[in-house]
Design a protein around this motif. Structure first.
Motif, PDB file in Angstrom:
ATOM      1  N   UNK A  13       0.835  -1.195   0.000  1.00 56.85           N
ATOM      2  CA  UNK A  13       0.000   0.000   0.000  1.00 56.85           C
ATOM      3  C   UNK A  13       0.867   1.243   0.000  1.00 56.85           C
ATOM      4  N   UNK A  14       0.212   2.376  -0.018  1.00 60.27           N
ATOM      5  CA  UNK A  14       0.931   3.654  -0.048  1.00 60.27           C
ATOM      6  C   UNK A  14       1.628   3.893   1.288  1.00 60.27           C
ATOM      7  N   UNK A  84       6.932  -5.811   4.495  1.00 61.63           N
ATOM      8  CA  UNK A  84       6.224  -4.576   4.151  1.00 61.63           C
ATOM      9  C   UNK A  84       6.876  -4.026   2.896  1.00 61.63           C
ATOM     10  N   UNK A  85       6.073  -3.795   1.870  1.00 55.30           N
ATOM     11  CA  UNK A  85       6.581  -3.274   0.601  1.00 55.30           C
ATOM     12  C   UNK A  85       5.427  -2.582  -0.111  1.00 55.30           C
ATOM     13  N   UNK A  86       5.642  -1.394  -0.607  1.00 51.41           N
ATOM     14  CA  UNK A  86       4.558  -0.675  -1.273  1.00 51.41           C
ATOM     15  C   UNK A  86       3.943  -1.493  -2.412  1.00 51.41           C
ATOM     16  N   UNK A  92       5.309  -4.639 -10.261  1.00 50.24           N
ATOM     17  CA  UNK A  92       6.203  -4.685  -9.096  1.00 50.24           C
ATOM     18  C   UNK A  92       5.946  -5.946  -8.283  1.00 50.24           C
ATOM     19  N   UNK A  93       4.675  -6.296  -8.133  1.00 51.40           N
ATOM     20  CA  UNK A  93       4.338  -7.516  -7.390  1.00 51.40           C
ATOM     21  C   UNK A  93       4.864  -8.744  -8.128  1.00 51.40           C
ATOM     22  N   UNK A  94       4.732  -8.753  -9.444  1.00 52.24           N
ATOM     23  CA  UNK A  94       5.252  -9.867 -10.239  1.00 52.24           C
ATOM     24  C   UNK A  94       6.768  -9.951 -10.142  1.00 52.24           C
ATOM     25  N   UNK A 108      -3.320  -5.751   0.620  1.00 55.64           N
ATOM     26  CA  UNK A 108      -3.378  -4.318   0.352  1.00 55.64           C
ATOM     27  C   UNK A 108      -4.066  -3.627   1.518  1.00 55.64           C
ATOM     28  N   UNK A 109      -3.339  -2.711   2.167  1.00 50.86           N
ATOM     29  CA  UNK A 109      -3.955  -1.857   3.175  1.00 50.86           C
ATOM     30  C   UNK A 109      -4.374  -0.580   2.455  1.00 50.86           C
ATOM     31  N   UNK A 110      -5.664  -0.380   2.375  1.00 47.37           N
ATOM     32  CA  UNK A 110      -6.141   0.768   1.614  1.00 47.37           C
ATOM     33  C   UNK A 110      -6.894   1.747   2.495  1.00 47.37           C
ATOM     34  N   UNK A 111      -6.875   2.988   2.058  1.00 44.71           N
ATOM     35  CA  UNK A 111      -7.571   4.064   2.736  1.00 44.71           C
ATOM     36  C   UNK A 111      -7.562   5.280   1.834  1.00 44.71           C
TER      37      UNK A 111
END
Length: 175
Positions: A13-14, A84-86, A92-94, A108-111
Protein backbone atom coordinates in the motif's frame (compact mmCIF):
# COMPACT_ATOMS: atom_id res chain seq x y z
CA UNK A 1 4.96 -25.52 9.05
CA UNK A 2 4.14 -29.14 8.45
CA UNK A 3 1.53 -29.61 5.73
CA UNK A 4 1.37 -25.92 4.87
CA UNK A 5 2.97 -24.74 1.63
CA UNK A 6 5.90 -22.36 2.01
CA UNK A 7 5.07 -18.79 1.07
CA UNK A 8 5.42 -15.16 2.07
CA UNK A 9 2.90 -12.53 3.05
CA UNK A 10 3.65 -9.05 1.74
CA UNK A 11 1.67 -6.15 3.17
CA UNK A 12 1.41 -3.49 0.49
CA UNK A 13 0.00 0.00 0.00
CA UNK A 14 0.93 3.65 -0.05
CA UNK A 15 3.31 5.13 2.48
CA UNK A 16 1.72 5.72 5.87
CA UNK A 17 -1.04 3.10 5.55
CA UNK A 18 0.32 0.93 8.38
CA UNK A 19 2.26 -1.76 6.52
CA UNK A 20 5.11 -1.97 9.04
CA UNK A 21 2.75 -2.13 12.01
CA UNK A 22 0.76 -5.00 10.53
CA UNK A 23 3.93 -6.85 9.48
CA UNK A 24 5.28 -6.62 13.04
CA UNK A 25 2.07 -8.18 14.38
CA UNK A 26 2.00 -10.90 11.74
CA UNK A 27 5.66 -11.76 12.37
CA UNK A 28 5.04 -12.02 16.10
CA UNK A 29 1.96 -14.22 15.65
CA UNK A 30 3.68 -16.47 13.11
CA UNK A 31 7.13 -16.45 14.71
CA UNK A 32 8.32 -15.55 11.23
CA UNK A 33 11.13 -13.39 9.87
CA UNK A 34 9.97 -9.91 8.91
CA UNK A 35 11.41 -7.57 6.32
CA UNK A 36 10.95 -3.83 5.96
CA UNK A 37 11.04 -2.96 2.27
CA UNK A 38 12.41 0.51 3.05
CA UNK A 39 15.62 -1.11 4.32
CA UNK A 40 16.38 -2.46 0.84
CA UNK A 41 16.38 0.87 -1.04
CA UNK A 42 19.67 2.08 -2.49
CA UNK A 43 21.10 5.21 -0.80
CA UNK A 44 20.50 7.15 -4.04
CA UNK A 45 16.80 6.23 -3.95
CA UNK A 46 16.50 7.29 -0.31
CA UNK A 47 18.10 10.64 -1.18
CA UNK A 48 15.73 11.03 -4.12
CA UNK A 49 12.64 10.39 -1.96
CA UNK A 50 13.94 12.60 0.84
CA UNK A 51 14.19 15.47 -1.66
CA UNK A 52 10.58 14.91 -2.72
CA UNK A 53 11.28 13.16 -6.03
CA UNK A 54 9.30 10.01 -6.79
CA UNK A 55 11.20 6.89 -7.78
CA UNK A 56 10.96 5.55 -11.32
CA UNK A 57 10.98 1.94 -12.41
CA UNK A 58 14.75 1.97 -12.93
CA UNK A 59 15.08 2.82 -9.23
CA UNK A 60 12.59 0.15 -8.19
CA UNK A 61 13.73 -2.96 -10.09
CA UNK A 62 16.98 -3.56 -8.14
CA UNK A 63 15.17 -2.72 -4.88
CA UNK A 64 12.46 -5.31 -5.59
CA UNK A 65 15.11 -7.85 -6.59
CA UNK A 66 17.03 -7.37 -3.30
CA UNK A 67 13.90 -7.56 -1.18
CA UNK A 68 12.54 -10.54 -3.11
CA UNK A 69 15.82 -12.45 -2.71
CA UNK A 70 15.75 -11.89 1.06
CA UNK A 71 12.11 -12.97 1.30
CA UNK A 72 12.75 -16.08 -0.77
CA UNK A 73 15.79 -17.11 1.29
CA UNK A 74 13.80 -16.72 4.51
CA UNK A 75 10.86 -18.76 3.21
CA UNK A 76 13.17 -21.54 2.02
CA UNK A 77 14.87 -21.59 5.43
CA UNK A 78 11.83 -21.18 7.68
CA UNK A 79 8.72 -21.89 5.62
CA UNK A 80 7.17 -18.45 5.91
CA UNK A 81 8.19 -14.80 5.96
CA UNK A 82 6.39 -11.47 6.07
CA UNK A 83 7.37 -8.16 4.53
CA UNK A 84 6.22 -4.58 4.15
CA UNK A 85 6.58 -3.27 0.60
CA UNK A 86 4.56 -0.68 -1.27
CA UNK A 87 4.27 -3.01 -4.33
CA UNK A 88 2.04 -0.38 -5.92
CA UNK A 89 1.91 -1.83 -9.44
CA UNK A 90 1.11 -5.32 -10.64
CA UNK A 91 4.48 -5.41 -12.43
CA UNK A 92 6.20 -4.69 -9.10
CA UNK A 93 4.34 -7.52 -7.39
CA UNK A 94 5.25 -9.87 -10.24
CA UNK A 95 8.91 -8.78 -10.07
CA UNK A 96 8.99 -9.26 -6.29
CA UNK A 97 7.51 -12.76 -6.53
CA UNK A 98 9.87 -13.73 -9.37
CA UNK A 99 12.87 -12.53 -7.36
CA UNK A 100 11.64 -14.41 -4.29
CA UNK A 101 11.08 -17.64 -6.19
CA UNK A 102 8.30 -18.55 -3.75
CA UNK A 103 4.56 -17.82 -3.75
CA UNK A 104 3.58 -14.48 -2.21
CA UNK A 105 0.19 -13.56 -0.79
CA UNK A 106 -0.40 -9.79 -0.95
CA UNK A 107 -2.38 -7.78 1.59
CA UNK A 108 -3.38 -4.32 0.35
CA UNK A 109 -3.96 -1.86 3.17
CA UNK A 110 -6.14 0.77 1.61
CA UNK A 111 -7.57 4.06 2.74
CA UNK A 112 -8.34 7.53 1.48
CA UNK A 113 -5.71 10.20 0.99
CA UNK A 114 -7.53 12.30 3.61
CA UNK A 115 -7.08 9.49 6.16
CA UNK A 116 -3.48 8.64 5.37
CA UNK A 117 -1.96 12.11 4.79
CA UNK A 118 -2.16 13.22 8.46
CA UNK A 119 -0.63 9.93 9.60
CA UNK A 120 2.22 10.32 7.10
CA UNK A 121 2.79 13.97 8.04
CA UNK A 122 3.03 13.05 11.74
CA UNK A 123 5.66 10.37 11.13
CA UNK A 124 9.03 11.43 12.49
CA UNK A 125 12.42 10.37 11.17
CA UNK A 126 11.27 8.78 7.92
CA UNK A 127 12.78 9.78 4.58
CA UNK A 128 9.53 9.52 2.61
CA UNK A 129 8.43 13.08 1.84
CA UNK A 130 4.70 13.53 2.55
CA UNK A 131 4.50 15.38 -0.77
CA UNK A 132 5.00 12.03 -2.54
CA UNK A 133 1.70 10.60 -1.28
CA UNK A 134 -0.22 11.88 -4.31
CA UNK A 135 2.24 10.20 -6.69
CA UNK A 136 1.84 6.94 -4.76
CA UNK A 137 -1.96 7.07 -5.04
CA UNK A 138 -1.60 7.84 -8.77
CA UNK A 139 0.70 4.83 -9.21
CA UNK A 140 -1.35 2.37 -7.13
CA UNK A 141 -2.88 -0.50 -9.12
CA UNK A 142 -5.25 -2.47 -6.95
CA UNK A 143 -4.60 -6.22 -7.19
CA UNK A 144 -6.67 -7.93 -9.85
CA UNK A 145 -9.10 -10.76 -9.18
CA UNK A 146 -6.50 -13.16 -10.60
CA UNK A 147 -3.85 -12.13 -8.05
CA UNK A 148 -3.35 -13.86 -4.69
CA UNK A 149 -4.42 -10.79 -2.71
CA UNK A 150 -6.86 -9.36 -0.22
CA UNK A 151 -7.70 -5.69 0.41
CA UNK A 152 -8.40 -4.43 3.93
CA UNK A 153 -9.15 -0.96 5.26
CA UNK A 154 -6.03 0.42 6.95
CA UNK A 155 -7.80 2.09 9.86
CA UNK A 156 -9.21 -1.08 11.36
CA UNK A 157 -7.55 -2.22 14.62
CA UNK A 158 -4.26 -3.98 13.91
CA UNK A 159 -5.22 -7.12 15.87
CA UNK A 160 -8.39 -7.40 13.80
CA UNK A 161 -6.40 -6.97 10.57
CA UNK A 162 -3.85 -9.53 11.74
CA UNK A 163 -6.54 -12.10 12.54
CA UNK A 164 -8.22 -11.59 9.18
CA UNK A 165 -4.93 -11.98 7.29
CA UNK A 166 -4.05 -15.15 9.19
CA UNK A 167 -7.47 -16.66 8.52
CA UNK A 168 -7.38 -15.66 4.83
CA UNK A 169 -3.85 -17.04 4.38
CA UNK A 170 -4.78 -20.26 6.17
CA UNK A 171 -1.97 -20.10 8.69
CA UNK A 172 -2.00 -20.38 12.46
CA UNK A 173 -0.10 -18.37 14.99
CA UNK A 174 3.22 -19.82 16.09
CA UNK A 175 3.63 -22.13 13.09
Amino acid sequence: MTGVPSFAIVVMGVSGCGKSTLVAHLAAHLTAPAFEGDDFHAPESVAKMRSGQPLDDADRWPWLDRLGAAIGAAVRAQGIAVAACSALKRSYRERLEAAAGVPIAFVLLEGDREEIAPRLAARAGHYMAPSLLDSQFATLERPGADERAIALHCYRPVEELCGEVLAWAGVEAGV
